[in-house]
Design a protein around this motif. Structure first.
Motif, mmCIF file in Angstrom:
data_model
loop_
_atom_site.group_PDB
_atom_site.id
_atom_site.type_symbol
_atom_site.label_atom_id
_atom_site.label_comp_id
_atom_site.label_asym_id
_atom_site.label_seq_id
_atom_site.Cartn_x
_atom_site.Cartn_y
_atom_site.Cartn_z
ATOM 1 N N VAL A 3 0.865 -1.180 0.000
ATOM 2 C CA VAL A 3 0.000 0.000 0.000
ATOM 3 C C VAL A 3 0.909 1.240 0.000
ATOM 4 O O VAL A 3 1.894 1.283 0.737
ATOM 5 C CB VAL A 3 -0.916 -0.024 1.236
ATOM 6 C CG1 VAL A 3 -1.748 1.243 1.332
ATOM 7 C CG2 VAL A 3 -1.833 -1.249 1.182
ATOM 8 N N TYR A 8 -2.032 2.367 5.859
ATOM 9 C CA TYR A 8 -3.352 2.706 5.316
ATOM 10 C C TYR A 8 -4.186 1.442 5.126
ATOM 11 O O TYR A 8 -3.713 0.455 4.562
ATOM 12 C CB TYR A 8 -3.173 3.428 3.981
ATOM 13 C CG TYR A 8 -4.416 4.126 3.495
ATOM 14 C CD1 TYR A 8 -4.668 5.457 3.818
ATOM 15 C CD2 TYR A 8 -5.345 3.458 2.706
ATOM 16 C CE1 TYR A 8 -5.804 6.097 3.373
ATOM 17 C CE2 TYR A 8 -6.488 4.097 2.252
ATOM 18 C CZ TYR A 8 -6.710 5.421 2.596
ATOM 19 O OH TYR A 8 -7.833 6.053 2.144
ATOM 20 N N MET A 13 -10.004 1.961 0.790
ATOM 21 C CA MET A 13 -9.890 2.199 -0.656
ATOM 22 C C MET A 13 -11.184 1.868 -1.385
ATOM 23 O O MET A 13 -11.361 2.244 -2.530
ATOM 24 C CB MET A 13 -8.801 1.305 -1.250
ATOM 25 C CG MET A 13 -7.411 1.624 -0.798
ATOM 26 S SD MET A 13 -6.287 0.523 -1.713
ATOM 27 C CE MET A 13 -4.743 1.113 -1.098
ATOM 28 N N GLN A 14 -12.058 1.163 -0.706
ATOM 29 C CA GLN A 14 -13.256 0.673 -1.385
ATOM 30 C C GLN A 14 -14.170 1.821 -1.781
ATOM 31 O O GLN A 14 -14.413 2.731 -0.990
ATOM 32 C CB GLN A 14 -14.006 -0.285 -0.456
ATOM 33 C CG GLN A 14 -15.055 -1.094 -1.168
ATOM 34 C CD GLN A 14 -15.536 -2.264 -0.324
ATOM 35 O OE1 GLN A 14 -15.306 -2.300 0.876
ATOM 36 N NE2 GLN A 14 -16.212 -3.197 -0.955
ATOM 37 N N SER A 16 -13.920 4.221 -4.094
ATOM 38 C CA SER A 16 -13.400 5.473 -4.662
ATOM 39 C C SER A 16 -13.308 5.384 -6.183
ATOM 40 O O SER A 16 -13.548 6.350 -6.898
ATOM 41 C CB SER A 16 -12.027 5.761 -4.060
ATOM 42 O OG SER A 16 -11.542 7.022 -4.408
ATOM 43 N N VAL A 29 -7.992 5.597 -6.600
ATOM 44 C CA VAL A 29 -8.430 5.757 -5.216
ATOM 45 C C VAL A 29 -7.773 7.018 -4.655
ATOM 46 O O VAL A 29 -6.650 7.367 -5.023
ATOM 47 C CB VAL A 29 -8.086 4.536 -4.333
ATOM 48 C CG1 VAL A 29 -8.902 3.328 -4.750
ATOM 49 C CG2 VAL A 29 -6.616 4.240 -4.346
ATOM 50 N N MET A 31 -6.482 8.584 -1.254
ATOM 51 C CA MET A 31 -6.075 8.149 0.075
ATOM 52 C C MET A 31 -5.740 9.383 0.907
ATOM 53 O O MET A 31 -4.734 10.051 0.662
ATOM 54 C CB MET A 31 -4.868 7.216 -0.044
ATOM 55 C CG MET A 31 -5.154 6.033 -0.988
ATOM 56 S SD MET A 31 -3.684 5.049 -1.388
ATOM 57 C CE MET A 31 -3.366 4.276 0.183
ATOM 58 N N PHE A 132 -8.415 -1.147 -5.132
ATOM 59 C CA PHE A 132 -9.025 -1.887 -4.015
ATOM 60 C C PHE A 132 -9.131 -3.367 -4.345
ATOM 61 O O PHE A 132 -8.829 -4.224 -3.510
ATOM 62 C CB PHE A 132 -10.403 -1.322 -3.661
ATOM 63 C CG PHE A 132 -11.148 -2.205 -2.701
ATOM 64 C CD1 PHE A 132 -10.786 -2.249 -1.360
ATOM 65 C CD2 PHE A 132 -12.178 -3.024 -3.137
ATOM 66 C CE1 PHE A 132 -11.451 -3.080 -0.466
ATOM 67 C CE2 PHE A 132 -12.846 -3.852 -2.252
ATOM 68 C CZ PHE A 132 -12.479 -3.886 -0.916
#
Ligand SMILES: [Zn+2]
Length: 142
Positions: A3, A8, A13-14, A16, A29, A31, A132
């Motif tokens: 990552v 993180y 990440m889910q 995005s 994604v 972050m 993700f």
């Protein structure tokens, strides 16, 4: 893959990827992290190019060792010292720092991270893949 921001959570990440931003789909994604948090190379490879764009700000295109994937890191505050186009990088090497360059909101430092599968039309652009899914599949495969 590592990552790109240490510690993180993959779960964050889910959702995005494919999120609408205005009229465009968002193939990456975002972050969230404090400004100047180190950004890590997600695997070994080479720096394809360092590029300053209006939208992405300070960005890095990193190629995988086999050239089949490109990792894209955007909105950086700055690059790691002495980083140049064509440099080899190691997994977990610090390549830059989280920031708000480009069109990122000035009060919301974040890393915009994308993975592309290169299909031959361009050295840097290919089919976007949801990070993700990549990380989640690696976790469940362990
Ligand atoms: Zn983004």
């Amino acid at each position: 893959l590592t990552v790109p921001i240490a510690g993180y959570s993959v779960k964050l990440m889910q959702g995005s990827f494919y999120q609408h931003r205005g009229t465009r789909l968002h193939y990456a994604v975002d972050m969230l992290a404090p400004r100047n948090t180190p950004v890590l190379a997600v695997e070994s490879g080479t720096i394809g190019r360092l590029f300053n764009s209006n939208a992405g700000g300070l960005t890095i295109y990193q190629k995988s060792p086999d050239g089949k994937f490109v990792y894209y890191y955007a909105h950086l505050e700055r690059y790691a010292d002495n980083l140049h186009d064509g440099d080899p990088v190691a997994r977990n090497q610090v390549i830059g720092y989280v920031g708000t360059s480009g069109n990122a909101p000035p009060n919301t430092p974040h890393l915009h991270f994308a993975i592309s599968k290169i299909d031959g039309t361009s050295v840097f652009r290919g089919t976007p893949i949801d990070p993700f899914e990549v990380y989640n599949n690696e976790l469940t495969a362990r």
